[in-house]
Design an enzyme around this catalytic site. Structure first.
Site, mmCIF file in Angstrom:
data_model
loop_
_atom_site.group_PDB
_atom_site.id
_atom_site.type_symbol
_atom_site.label_atom_id
_atom_site.label_comp_id
_atom_site.label_asym_id
_atom_site.label_seq_id
_atom_site.Cartn_x
_atom_site.Cartn_y
_atom_site.Cartn_z
ATOM 1 N N ASP A 1 0.316 3.912 -2.974
ATOM 2 C CA ASP A 1 -0.038 5.295 -2.696
ATOM 3 C C ASP A 1 0.814 6.253 -3.541
ATOM 4 O O ASP A 1 0.306 7.179 -4.174
ATOM 5 C CB ASP A 1 0.163 5.543 -1.194
ATOM 6 C CG ASP A 1 0.103 6.998 -0.809
ATOM 7 O OD1 ASP A 1 -1.004 7.540 -0.737
ATOM 8 O OD2 ASP A 1 1.173 7.596 -0.579
ATOM 9 N N GLU B 1 0.844 -1.211 0.000
ATOM 10 C CA GLU B 1 0.000 0.000 0.000
ATOM 11 C C GLU B 1 0.875 1.254 0.000
ATOM 12 O O GLU B 1 0.553 2.239 -0.679
ATOM 13 C CB GLU B 1 -0.905 -0.020 1.236
ATOM 14 C CG GLU B 1 -1.795 1.195 1.351
ATOM 15 C CD GLU B 1 -1.860 1.701 2.781
ATOM 16 O OE1 GLU B 1 -1.637 0.917 3.721
ATOM 17 O OE2 GLU B 1 -2.108 2.913 2.941
ATOM 18 N N GLU C 1 -5.209 1.159 -2.823
ATOM 19 C CA GLU C 1 -3.806 1.516 -3.016
ATOM 20 C C GLU C 1 -2.918 0.275 -3.098
ATOM 21 O O GLU C 1 -1.993 0.218 -3.916
ATOM 22 C CB GLU C 1 -3.332 2.425 -1.869
ATOM 23 C CG GLU C 1 -3.997 3.794 -1.895
ATOM 24 C CD GLU C 1 -3.636 4.674 -0.707
ATOM 25 O OE1 GLU C 1 -3.696 5.914 -0.846
ATOM 26 O OE2 GLU C 1 -3.315 4.136 0.369
#
Lengths: 232, 232
Positions: free
Chosen positions: A48, A44, A120
């Protein structure tokens, strides 16, 4: 999961471990210690940053005349928990998350913050497996069409943008004129046109004058899409 | 500028307008309105996102066992005004900024915030001209070596990391022992070793016990670089 990705997005992830990791929450790992699993948080972290860049690059290239401050505001409207959790639900990602029993009972599967994380982490896995072009293709399916359908419009002030663009080379008069009110009393509509230096550049309709003016300004902005300002 | 980039970084930017834009501040544009110039801010917006991704990806892959929270802290230590303005000075970017006369008098050329912006806008221009691989190469010349030379060490707590990594599969004793104090009284040095389950894993020196312990932990972490935890 793989069937859904193939059917809905024409995506085939070759590294299944990566995909498993992207959809596994820490609570599930803790309940299956013998399986030596990983949870999504590291992927993640990467996803992101990938989304930040892909969205930034898209709006940078699409809105050639938008100044930095407004690019930053638009990106913030697109890249946040509310929009990413919406996308995750639309992609049915919520159905594939691996949760521990306690988190399942606490309805974590419907929690915006978790859905945002999973969106994400999926993008992180896609990036690791297939690179940036694959993420761009996915964003063209899931995120970017929302710009046209108006999902981010409340963050996007077309009237201010028109003013900035039209007055770049000096002051010029921008006027909004009510053309017509129409529709039934309980569903009143407004039609407004925008004039730049007394010449009509756009027309818009809406349930309020403000909404109609925004639409008119949005239409007028299409005249400024090229870098040639001599249109005026 | 092009000569410097070629000599110091083996970089040749083909689009000179892009490079000019990346090094031009708004104050200069305002003083040369007849030249229809652009200033750096939009390219900086893009460069910021490029750097976020390239740094994120590098530390994600280099520190395979670092959990998300510590990756985030490390990235924050690398991606900020202080470090980017330092890099900009090291690259001599300050010499090439085009400033208005007032900003020049106000010493903007030495202002961290401007130098940070210019570092980002240069990376944005490099990315637009040559893509992500060229930015990665540049970061391997300018940013990533600083990880090894210790520039970000104050943000990087090796003792905590060692604890997290060594105890991943359950509690294990980690002890730091003072081996020796040495050096003159006005420049006292400490040598410390770290024991994991009573076995020596690393040794470090420093001007304080704390510094020596950090160095010892950093050395011990090298034993955990592979994903094989059965070393213990």
């Amino acid at each position: 999961m793989n069937e859904m990705l193939k059917r809905d997005f024409d995506i085939t992830i070759s590294n299944n471990d990566l995909l498993d990791e992207a959809f596994t929450q820490a609570s599930y790992v803790n309940e299956h210690k013998d399986q030596n699993l990983k949870f999504y948080e590291r992927i993640e972290f990467l996803g992101d940053a990938v989304l930040q860049l892909v969205v930034s690059e898209y709006i940078f290239k699409r809105y050639e005349r938008l100044p930095q401050g407004r690019l930053t505001r638009l990106r913030a409207a697109m890249v946040n928990e509310k929009s990413f959790s919406t996308f995750a639900r639309e992609c049915h990602f919520n159905e594939y998350i691996r949760l521990g029993k306690g988190e399942e009972r606490a309805n974590a599967r419907d929690r915006d913050s978790l859905l945002c994380d999973i969106f994400e982490s999926f993008v992180g896995a896609l990036y690791l497996d297939q690179g940036k072009a694959a993420v761009e293709k996915f964003c063209h399916q899931v995120i970017f069409p929302k710009l046209d359908s108006g999902m981010f419009d409340e963050f996007f002030d077309h009237k201010t943008e028109l003013q900035e663009v039209a007055q770049e080379d000096g002051p010029v008069a921008i006027d909004y004129e009510l053309v017509e009110e129409f529709g039934p009393a309980n569903d009143q509509m407004f039609r407004v046109k925008v004039l730049i230096a007394n010449k009509e550049f756009g027309i818009g309709e809406g349930h309020s004058k403000k909404e109609a003016e925004q639409k008119a300004a949005q239409q007028a902005l299409k005249h400024f899409d090229t870098s040639n300002m001599n249109l005026l």
